[in-house]
Design an enzyme around this catalytic site. Structure first.
Site, mmCIF file in Angstrom:
data_model
loop_
_atom_site.group_PDB
_atom_site.id
_atom_site.type_symbol
_atom_site.label_atom_id
_atom_site.label_comp_id
_atom_site.label_asym_id
_atom_site.label_seq_id
_atom_site.Cartn_x
_atom_site.Cartn_y
_atom_site.Cartn_z
ATOM 1 N N GLU A 45 0.837 -1.195 0.000
ATOM 2 C CA GLU A 45 0.000 0.000 0.000
ATOM 3 C C GLU A 45 0.878 1.254 0.000
ATOM 4 O O GLU A 45 1.853 1.339 0.752
ATOM 5 C CB GLU A 45 -0.895 -0.019 1.247
ATOM 6 C CG GLU A 45 -1.896 1.094 1.348
ATOM 7 C CD GLU A 45 -2.806 0.931 2.568
ATOM 8 O OE1 GLU A 45 -3.811 1.663 2.651
ATOM 9 O OE2 GLU A 45 -2.518 0.076 3.429
ATOM 10 N N LYS A 114 -9.134 3.290 -2.588
ATOM 11 C CA LYS A 114 -9.522 2.517 -1.409
ATOM 12 C C LYS A 114 -10.942 2.877 -0.995
ATOM 13 O O LYS A 114 -11.309 4.056 -0.931
ATOM 14 C CB LYS A 114 -8.540 2.790 -0.265
ATOM 15 C CG LYS A 114 -8.625 1.832 0.909
ATOM 16 C CD LYS A 114 -7.464 2.064 1.882
ATOM 17 C CE LYS A 114 -7.472 1.084 3.036
ATOM 18 N NZ LYS A 114 -6.320 1.303 3.953
ATOM 19 N N CYS A 175 -5.753 -3.388 2.172
ATOM 20 C CA CYS A 175 -5.535 -3.465 3.614
ATOM 21 C C CYS A 175 -6.814 -3.597 4.443
ATOM 22 O O CYS A 175 -7.357 -4.687 4.579
ATOM 23 C CB CYS A 175 -4.719 -2.262 4.080
ATOM 24 S SG CYS A 175 -3.899 -2.531 5.680
ATOM 25 N N SER A 358 21.032 -0.197 33.961
ATOM 26 C CA SER A 358 20.881 -0.068 35.417
ATOM 27 C C SER A 358 21.131 -1.358 36.180
ATOM 28 O O SER A 358 21.305 -1.327 37.393
ATOM 29 C CB SER A 358 19.470 0.414 35.740
ATOM 30 O OG SER A 358 18.519 -0.601 35.420
#
Length: 721
Positions: A45, A114, A175, A358
């Site tokens: 896309e 789309k 999509c 850490s």
């Protein structure tokens, strides 16, 4: 066997506004498809621009440049004699659309906008594009760049079906349309469409791939035919990692699956199918009845043969079905953020990463992900990936022979600096040793230092200005004093790590600077259990969207799969910020400070964001879910505590370090979790409603057991106290 068609899909590591690079990768994918004998190629896309352009879609240049480069692709000598499906933004009637351009031999056969736009979670397509109407088709005047190729002035724009010389049909969906209740592929199939393509810009989330696969399997199991799925892969410049995994489904079976996590810029999948088998698969009479009720679409005739007869190529072989490959969530954590970090590092042209290490499990997880990145680089170099070799040479400052012989530890030693910034009274020997041991195991350039001189300078200055010297809680200080001194430490570390990151390449005889990595997990961000502008404030955070629970599982997985035994010590250690002095009777504990466990935080996060529960419905749900371990009132106290701290700390999300998106309940304020950062923190009205319900529940329980219940006045008195 009869009519054999070789088809190709791909996944591309595109980058926003990288016009030249994106175009070259598209052309390379077409070249690879043709080399494999494919007659049809589909791509991701919006592949010309890269998907995540955001407000750059508001610029006219974006549309103009897209057409200029589309024309370049259509005119390229290697892009002829193959049907092309290319993703790009297009303006029609002055409106912006997310489109597929279907082309053959320099001519545009049609443009498919789309229909259903994704407009939730990480996506805001309605901000940039206009949805098109199903079955609507109009004329579209092509831009000059395309008209000059073949003299073509117009093409059809809309929801179209395309038909080859032999009657084989194909159509495109994009999509989100796969995820909608009434997907376009259902009507396409009933109208005889044999090949359906889906171009996607789908991002990675933990445990998400199975949903995507199941949708495609269901589509082809019910409808039959070939389903070509293309997707972007990599970091295109934002918080998302697009996880590739291009696929080709056929009559309910998987034929091809691309990598979900890799450092490849271009990956092409091709299969050969027998189109005649689709007709046999669709031989249901009920299907035929449904097909007669479907409204027709406009059909574009394509003068092209998509197939070859088996008689003309007796050596041709149909692609067999294969098993679907899934990664465990622990592997997804190891691979997804690692690929994201590599893309960001190589494209930002920086010299490497710096991390405050850490000795706790969060910074340990971040360091281990960087180690995973180094392992992926070494693997890609061994596979001969020229792009990775070139990037590694620049980042490491070494020649190709060194790069080809390097281990993951060698790579880390050149580009990864870890710094333990302790304090004499707060930091334990255990955390200091764990940090040093992990740095040695992964090969980072490690610095062990104390920040007492920096902390003392700030606290002395503060005392001089205010004529008041704050004290820690264990030394008799009040809550505000205690928090002030803790924050002073953590912010001192932020200043120091940025200074080290800026100057360290110079100290080591290199150019450039390092990017600072943060390591606050998604649960701490949700609860606000971090200091604004402290060591969690960084350039990037690979674990910012990952829960503590998943990180702990990842550490055990990495211990065994990366052969790093010291990771077991991080897993067993009690989580602590080490911001308060350690005494014989007191050691700071994260979960004690928060008033809830990390597992509980994860539950709160999912109910709040994914299930969209407010405080009242969350309490109702957890009264049932946690009935085996907490009373309704205890559940209420936990839910109320969570909401209070979520509310007062929401402002921290406005400046949170950009993090890899991995969990559906990420509280990232920048785009994913659009909620105000100043909200009423007492939740007084909802609290009163729950209190009323609790009173009724407790009275009812007391009646059933014969116990004397509290009076309303007693309950109210307890609440007031």
């Amino acid at each position: 066997m009869g009519r054999l068609a070789t088809l190709a899909t791909c996944q591309l590591d595109q980058w926003c506004l990288d016009w030249r690079g994106n175009t070259e990768r598209i052309i390379r994918s077409i070249q690879k498809a043709k080399e494999a004998g494919a007659r049809f190629r589909t791509g991701p896309e919006l592949e010309i621009t890269a998907y995540g352009l955001l407000d750059h879609y508001g610029e006219q240049d974006t549309f103009d440049h897209s057409w200029e480069l589309c024309a370049e692709i259509l005119n390229h000598s290697d892009c002829q004699d193959i049907l092309l499906d290319i993703g790009m933004p297009v303006k029609h009637r002055g409106l912006p659309f997310n489109c597929r351009v279907i082309a053959l031999n320099g001519k545009v056969l049609g443009i498919r906008p789309k229909l259903w736009l994704c407009n939730d979670g990480n996506y805001r397509e309605m901000r940039y594009f206009t949805p098109w109407k199903q079955r609507l088709v109009e004329d579209f005047v092509l831009p000059d760049a395309v008209q000059k190729l073949k003299g073509q002035k117009k093409t059809r724009f809309g929801d179209l079906i395309y038909q080859f010389n032999d009657g084989t049909r194909f159509a495109a969906e994009t999509c989100e349309e796969l995820w909608t209740p009434q997907s376009p592929h259902e009507d396409y199939s009933l109208l005889g469409v044999d090949i359906i393509v889906n171009a996607s810009g789908s991002h990675h989330e933990l445990r998400k791939l199975d949903k995507r696969v199941n949708l495609m399997l269901e589509a082809t199991s019910k409808c039959g035919g070939v389903y070509l799925y293309a997707n972007q892969q990599g970091c295109d410049g934002d918080r998302l990692y697009y996880d590739g995994c291009a696929m080709i489904m056929y009559n309910g079976n998987l034929l091809a699956q691309g990598t979900q996590f890799s450092l490849n810029d271009v990956e092409v999948l091709t299969v050969t199918v027998d189109l005649d088998d689709i007709q046999a698969f669709r031989n249901s009479r009920s299907r035929g009845l449904q097909a007669m009720d479907i409204a027709p679409y406009e059909v574009v005739e394509v003068d092209f043969d998509i197939y070859r007869l088996t008689e003309s190529d007796p050596t041709a072989r149909i692609t067999p079905q294969r098993e679907i490959r899934y990664h465990k969530p622990e592997e997804e954590i190891a691979l997804g953020p690692a690929c994201w970090l590599w893309d960001y590092l190589r494209r930002s042209k920086t010299a490497g990463y710096a991390l405050p290490l850490s000795g706790g499990i969060d910074s340990c997880a971040t360091a281990t992900i960087v180690h995973s990145m180094c392992r992926l680089v070494v693997d890609a170099v061994k596979q001969g990936n020229e792009q990775v070799i070139a990037d590694a040479k620049r980042i490491c400052g070494e020649d190709e022979d060194w790069i080809k012989a390097a281990t993951p530890q060698d790579i880390a030693g050149k580009m990864f600096v870890t710094v333990y910034m302790g304090m004499k009274s707060q930091s334990s020997k255990d955390t200091r040793k764990r940090a040093a041991d992990l740095a040695k195991a992964i090969g980072s350039y490690h610095i062990d230092c104390n920040i007492d001189i920096l902390f003392d300078a700030f606290s002395t200055l503060l005392g001089t200005i205010l004529n008041f010297k704050p004290k820690f809680k264990v030394h008799g200080g009040r809550e505000a004093e205690n928090i002030c001194l803790q924050n002073l430490q953590s912010r001192s570390r932020m200043v120091l790590i940025y200074a080290i990151a800026q100057i360290m390449p110079t100290v080591r005889g290199r150019n450039g600077g390092l990017l600072v990595l943060g390591s606050a997990n998604v649960d701490e961000s949700l609860r606000g259990y971090l200091t604004k502008y402290d060591a969690s404030s960084a350039d990037l955070n690979p674990i910012g969207g990952i829960s503590k629970t998943d990180l702990r599982a990842f550490i055990l997985w990495a211990r065994d799969n990366f052969d790093i035994p010291v990771l077991a010590e991080f897993y067993d250690a009690v989580p602590t910020a080490e911001l308060e002095p350690i005494t014989e009777t007191y050691v700071q504990s994260d979960e004690a400070d928060m008033g809830m466990t990390y597992e509980e935080l994860s539950v709160f996060g999912r109910l709040r964001k994914v299930s969209k529960y407010g405080m009242y419905s969350m309490w109702q749900r957890l009264v049932a879910d946690w009935s085996d371990k907490y009373t309704p009132r205890q559940v209420y106290e936990k839910v109320k505590r969570f909401h209070f701290y979520y509310a007062i700390n929401r402002h921290k999300m406005t400046t949170i370090t950009p993090a890899y998106h991995a969990e559906q309940y990420s509280p990232d304020d920048n785009r994913y979790d659009m909620r105000p950062f100043l909200i009423e923190s007492s939740f007084s009205w909802v609290s009163a409603k729950i209190e009323k319900m609790l009173g009724m529940m407790e009275d009812k329980k007391a009646e059933a057991t014969g116990e004397q219940s509290e009076t309303a006045d007693q309950r109210n008195g307890e609440k007031a106290s």
